[in-house]
Motif scaffolding. Structure first.
Motif, short mmCIF file in Angstrom:
data_model
loop_
_atom_site.label_atom_id
_atom_site.label_comp_id
_atom_site.label_asym_id
_atom_site.label_seq_id
_atom_site.Cartn_x
_atom_site.Cartn_y
_atom_site.Cartn_z
N THR A 9 44.39 50.40 28.96
CA THR A 9 44.06 51.45 28.00
C THR A 9 42.64 51.94 28.19
OG1 THR A 9 43.20 49.98 26.29
CG2 THR A 9 45.60 50.30 26.37
N GLN A 10 42.31 53.04 27.51
CA GLN A 10 40.97 53.61 27.64
C GLN A 10 39.90 52.68 27.10
OE1 GLN A 10 40.15 57.06 25.19
NE2 GLN A 10 41.95 56.66 23.94
N SER A 11 40.29 51.72 26.25
CA SER A 11 39.33 50.74 25.74
C SER A 11 39.11 49.59 26.71
CB SER A 11 39.81 50.21 24.39
OG SER A 11 41.05 49.54 24.53
N GLY A 12 39.87 49.56 27.81
CA GLY A 12 39.71 48.52 28.82
C GLY A 12 40.67 47.36 28.69
N THR A 41 55.77 58.84 11.71
CA THR A 41 56.74 59.04 12.79
C THR A 41 57.55 57.80 13.08
OG1 THR A 41 55.25 58.38 14.57
CG2 THR A 41 55.17 60.69 13.87
N GLY A 42 57.04 56.60 12.71
CA GLY A 42 57.72 55.36 13.02
C GLY A 42 57.60 54.93 14.46
N TYR A 43 56.83 55.67 15.26
CA TYR A 43 56.69 55.35 16.67
C TYR A 43 55.82 54.11 16.83
CZ TYR A 43 55.46 55.99 21.61
OH TYR A 43 55.25 55.81 22.94
N PHE A 44 56.22 53.21 17.71
CA PHE A 44 55.54 51.94 17.86
C PHE A 44 54.33 52.05 18.78
CE2 PHE A 44 59.47 50.30 16.15
CZ PHE A 44 59.05 49.26 15.36
N SER A 45 53.53 53.06 18.62
CA SER A 45 52.30 53.14 19.37
C SER A 45 51.33 54.04 18.66
CB SER A 45 52.55 53.69 20.78
OG SER A 45 51.34 53.79 21.48
N LEU A 46 50.14 53.52 18.41
CA LEU A 46 49.12 54.32 17.78
C LEU A 46 48.36 55.13 18.81
CD1 LEU A 46 47.32 55.07 15.38
CD2 LEU A 46 45.97 53.03 15.84
N SER A 47 48.16 54.57 19.98
CA SER A 47 47.36 55.24 20.98
C SER A 47 47.93 55.02 22.37
CB SER A 47 45.91 54.73 20.95
OG SER A 47 45.11 55.35 21.92
N PRO A 71 39.59 56.87 20.28
CA PRO A 71 40.64 55.88 20.53
C PRO A 71 41.94 56.15 19.77
CG PRO A 71 38.92 54.96 19.14
CD PRO A 71 38.40 56.25 19.65
N LEU A 72 41.90 57.03 18.75
CA LEU A 72 43.12 57.38 18.03
C LEU A 72 43.83 58.58 18.65
CD1 LEU A 72 42.08 56.90 14.29
CD2 LEU A 72 43.22 55.32 15.83
N VAL A 73 43.26 59.15 19.69
CA VAL A 73 43.91 60.26 20.36
C VAL A 73 44.92 59.73 21.37
CG1 VAL A 73 43.58 62.23 21.92
CG2 VAL A 73 41.98 61.84 20.04
N THR A 74 46.10 60.31 21.36
CA THR A 74 47.17 59.90 22.25
C THR A 74 47.35 60.90 23.36
OG1 THR A 74 48.40 58.67 20.56
CG2 THR A 74 49.66 59.54 22.38
N GLY A 92 52.35 66.65 30.34
CA GLY A 92 52.59 65.65 29.29
C GLY A 92 52.27 66.21 27.93
N GLY A 93 51.67 65.37 27.08
CA GLY A 93 51.34 65.79 25.73
C GLY A 93 50.09 65.11 25.22
N SER A 94 49.40 65.77 24.31
CA SER A 94 48.19 65.24 23.67
C SER A 94 48.29 65.44 22.17
CB SER A 94 46.94 65.96 24.20
OG SER A 94 46.78 65.78 25.58
N GLY A 95 47.80 64.47 21.43
CA GLY A 95 47.81 64.57 19.97
C GLY A 95 47.10 63.39 19.37
N SER A 96 47.12 63.27 18.05
CA SER A 96 46.48 62.12 17.41
C SER A 96 47.14 61.81 16.09
CB SER A 96 44.98 62.36 17.20
OG SER A 96 44.77 63.45 16.33
N VAL A 97 47.14 60.54 15.76
CA VAL A 97 47.58 60.07 14.45
C VAL A 97 46.39 59.40 13.80
CG1 VAL A 97 49.18 58.61 13.19
CG2 VAL A 97 49.93 59.75 15.28
N LEU A 98 45.98 59.89 12.65
CA LEU A 98 44.78 59.40 11.99
C LEU A 98 45.13 58.47 10.83
CD1 LEU A 98 42.72 62.71 11.89
CD2 LEU A 98 42.77 60.95 13.67
N ASP A 99 44.34 57.41 10.66
CA ASP A 99 44.48 56.49 9.54
C ASP A 99 45.92 56.01 9.40
OD1 ASP A 99 43.49 56.55 6.02
OD2 ASP A 99 43.65 54.94 7.47
#
Length: 245
Positions: A9-12, A41-47, A71-74, A92-99
């Protein structure tokens, strides 16, 4: 042979899930996901972190997008095309889920994108985002490119899925975005959108949740979901092949 890819991941850190979605010209693209559950969304991934991997060496390069590396941007990478001029185009796609820890979290609606990659210099360029129907249908849609095809004239065709959070719409729409380049090599900002009319064979029942997953020439494959007669809560899931005309 068999190659195994462990996404970073981008956090290493090592990804919980690694997806390799597309291969062309010795490179593959995918995304490295950190496991979490988003309340809306129920999707099993935050990022998700999108990457390019060299199939022969296994070297993994994170796709660099303009702007903030929140780090919250997907970011996901679902398609790659070898342009046969030393460059590749990634979709692909880009977006974010906050909090996401809150059930009523705000969803920042995602957009599809194209970006070019030069494996010799490592440079990413010509990033351009796209919204379903060029944004004319409102802001309650998530748009995602699921694959990529380029014809002999340099025109790109992107099978797409657009997901609605408006109960009055179909749950998901399958379509194809047709995109050309400008004279300076950048992508045009608007696409020509063609919805796929997905109807169950032998009936007049239309799919209410369709995905456009991959494309070659004018043939698109995907998944469709049809209401079951007499049961408003149940959907019948089938795959489909459609032609772009």
């Amino acid at each position: 042979g068999w190659n195994e890819v462990q996404g970073v991941t981008q956090s290493g850190g090592l990804a919980t899930y690694t997806f390799v979605h597309s291969v062309d010209g010795g490179l593959a693209v995918g995304n490295a996901d950190q496991a979490d559950r988003d309340g809306k969304t129920g999707y099993f991934s935050l990022s998700s972190t999108a990457f390019v991997v060299d199939i022969e060496t296994g070297e993994q390069t994170l796709i660099r997008y303009p702007g903030d590396r929140n780090p919250l941007v997907t970011h996901t990478a679902y398609g790659i095309w070898d342009n046969e001029d030393g460059s590749y185009t990634i979709a692909g796609g880009s977006g974010s889920v906050l909090d996401s820890s809150k059930e009523d979290s705000d969803l920042v609606v995602g957009e599809a994108y194209l970006i070019d990659y030069d494996p010799i210099t490592g440079r990413f360029s010509n990033y351009q985002t796209f919204a379903y129907n060029n944004g004319e249908d409102g802001v309650d849609l998530i748009t995602h490119f699921e694959g990529i095809y380029r014809d002999d004239h340099g025109v790109y065709y992107l099978p797409a899925t657009s997901v609605s959070f408006d109960g009055d719409r179909d749950l998901a729409t399958a379509s194809v975005a047709t995109i050309e380049r400008n004279c300076d090599g950048s992508f045009e900002e608007t696409a020509d959108w063609s919805d796929l009319d997905v109807v169950k064979s032998g009936t007049d029942v239309e799919s209410v949740l369709s995905t456009g997953n991959s494309m070659f020439a004018n043939q698109i494959i995907g998944f469709s979901n049809y209401p079951v007669e007499g049961d408003g809560e149940t959907l019948e899931s089938l795959s489909f092949v459609a032609s772009l005309v």
